[in-house]
Enzyme design. Structure first.
Site, short mmCIF file in Angstrom:
data_model
loop_
_atom_site.label_atom_id
_atom_site.label_comp_id
_atom_site.label_asym_id
_atom_site.label_seq_id
_atom_site.Cartn_x
_atom_site.Cartn_y
_atom_site.Cartn_z
N HIS A 65 62.70 90.21 39.82
CA HIS A 65 62.74 89.46 41.08
C HIS A 65 61.46 89.71 41.85
O HIS A 65 60.65 90.54 41.45
CB HIS A 65 63.99 89.82 41.90
CG HIS A 65 64.02 91.24 42.39
ND1 HIS A 65 64.06 92.32 41.54
CD2 HIS A 65 64.04 91.76 43.65
CE1 HIS A 65 64.11 93.45 42.26
NE2 HIS A 65 64.08 93.13 43.54
N HIS A 120 60.44 91.12 44.64
CA HIS A 120 60.07 92.21 45.55
C HIS A 120 58.81 92.92 45.04
O HIS A 120 58.64 93.12 43.84
CB HIS A 120 61.24 93.21 45.68
CG HIS A 120 62.28 92.73 46.65
ND1 HIS A 120 63.58 93.19 46.64
CD2 HIS A 120 62.21 91.82 47.66
CE1 HIS A 120 64.26 92.58 47.61
NE2 HIS A 120 63.46 91.75 48.24
N ASP A 173 57.69 95.88 44.86
CA ASP A 173 57.72 97.08 44.02
C ASP A 173 58.05 96.73 42.56
O ASP A 173 58.04 97.60 41.70
CB ASP A 173 58.70 98.13 44.57
CG ASP A 173 60.12 97.62 44.73
OD1 ASP A 173 60.30 96.45 45.12
OD2 ASP A 173 61.06 98.39 44.45
N HIS A 174 58.31 95.45 42.29
CA HIS A 174 58.59 95.01 40.91
C HIS A 174 57.47 94.12 40.36
O HIS A 174 57.15 94.19 39.19
CB HIS A 174 59.92 94.24 40.84
CG HIS A 174 61.06 95.10 41.25
ND1 HIS A 174 61.94 95.63 40.35
CD2 HIS A 174 61.44 95.56 42.47
CE1 HIS A 174 62.82 96.38 41.01
NE2 HIS A 174 62.53 96.35 42.29
ZN LIG Z 1 64.54 94.42 45.15
#
Ligand SMILES: [Zn+2]
Length: 274
Positions: free
Chosen positions: A76, A78, A80-81
């Site tokens: 997804h 976000h 941090d991904h």
């Molecule tokens: Zn997330």
């Protein structure tokens, strides 16, 4: 579940043909950091969640794979991904597979759109909206491994924020996960979990109990967000935890509004529908 702080950038085996490298972005929302998974595949390693925009993390992924990467999968949007997705594509020339929906956070230009049930090597993409509307998990049917992203984390329950996420979707995605009988869960934050069914059922139960607690709190009269957070989450003291609690609560209220169980009044308080 807990685990010791990992050595950042070090690659460890966590299942057959699956390695993990943890990014150095620990925090109150990320636990020890984002888990990036490296899955052996014929056309080159499949990278699941390249992680935050940290050059050292990209270097660690490149070193572990020898740069032979077949695909970069994004659970997804976000940061941090997906923060490292563009840098990893530049370094490896591998295509980015991501949801076709507008990203909820960091901008990533997907080369390939994920679709529910679509195959990438030995993996199958599973649409799991809820934590965010664009969320995908990835399963490996041959041995029941489920890469759960932020849909299910093993160190904490997931946050569901209105606009980016949706509580009704999240609960439905949990029901589908429970029905599937995965053997091993590899989350984006937290340790590996064997036989996750009971845990997933507990996460769903937690949401049902929260919803009931909200309805019970409103039975004694209308309440606004502050009043409900104090009532439902009396033990949260950390500013960011209170924020997360408020987000989850707003997501519950959005669901209860659309279920026709509550209405808002002119003071921005909610009250029960008689
Ligand atoms: Zn997330």
């Amino acid at each position: 579940m807990a685990e010791p702080v990992p050595e950042y950038g070090r690659v460890e085996v966590c299942a057959e043909g699956v390695q993990r490298v943890v990014a150095d972005n620990p925090g109150i929302m990320t636990y020890h950091g984002t888990n990036t998974y490296l899955v052996e595949a014929e056309g080159g390693t499949i990278v699941i969640d390249p992680g935050p925009d940290l050059p050292a993390h990209v270097d660690a992924i490149m070193a572990a794979t020898g740069g032979r990467i077949g695909a970069i999968l994004v659970s997804h949007g976000h940061g941090d991904h997906v923060g490292a997705a563009n840098a990893l594509r530049e370094a490896s020339d591998a295509p980015i597979h991501a949801s076709p929906l507008p990203p909820v956070g960091s901008a990533v230009n997907a080369d390939v759109s994920l679709e529910n049930g679509g195959r990438i090597g030995d993996l199958i993409a599973v649409a799991t909206p809820g934590h965010t509307r664009d969320h995908f998990c990835f399963m490996r049917p041959s041995d029941g491994i489920f890469f759960s992203g932020d849909h299910i984390m093993t160190w904490s329950s997931s946050i569901v924020s209105p606009t980016q996420g949706n509580m009704a979707d999240y609960m439905q995605s949990l029901r589908e996960t429970i029905a599937r009988d995965d053997q091993v869960l590899l989350p984006a934050h937290g340790p590996v979990m064997q036989g996750p069914k009971t845990y997933c059922a507990a996460l769903l139960d937690l949401r049902i109990r929260r919803e009931n607690a909200i309805l019970e709190a409103l039975a004694s009269g209308p309440k606004d967000l502050v009043g409900l957070v104090q009532r439902i989450y009396p033990h949260q003291t950390h500013e960011k935890s209170i924020w997360a609690a408020g987000q989850n609560l707003m997501a519950h209220m959005e669901k209860l509004l659309s279920d026709g169980r509550v209405v808002t009044d002119e003071d921005d308080a909610w009250r029960l529908v008689e």
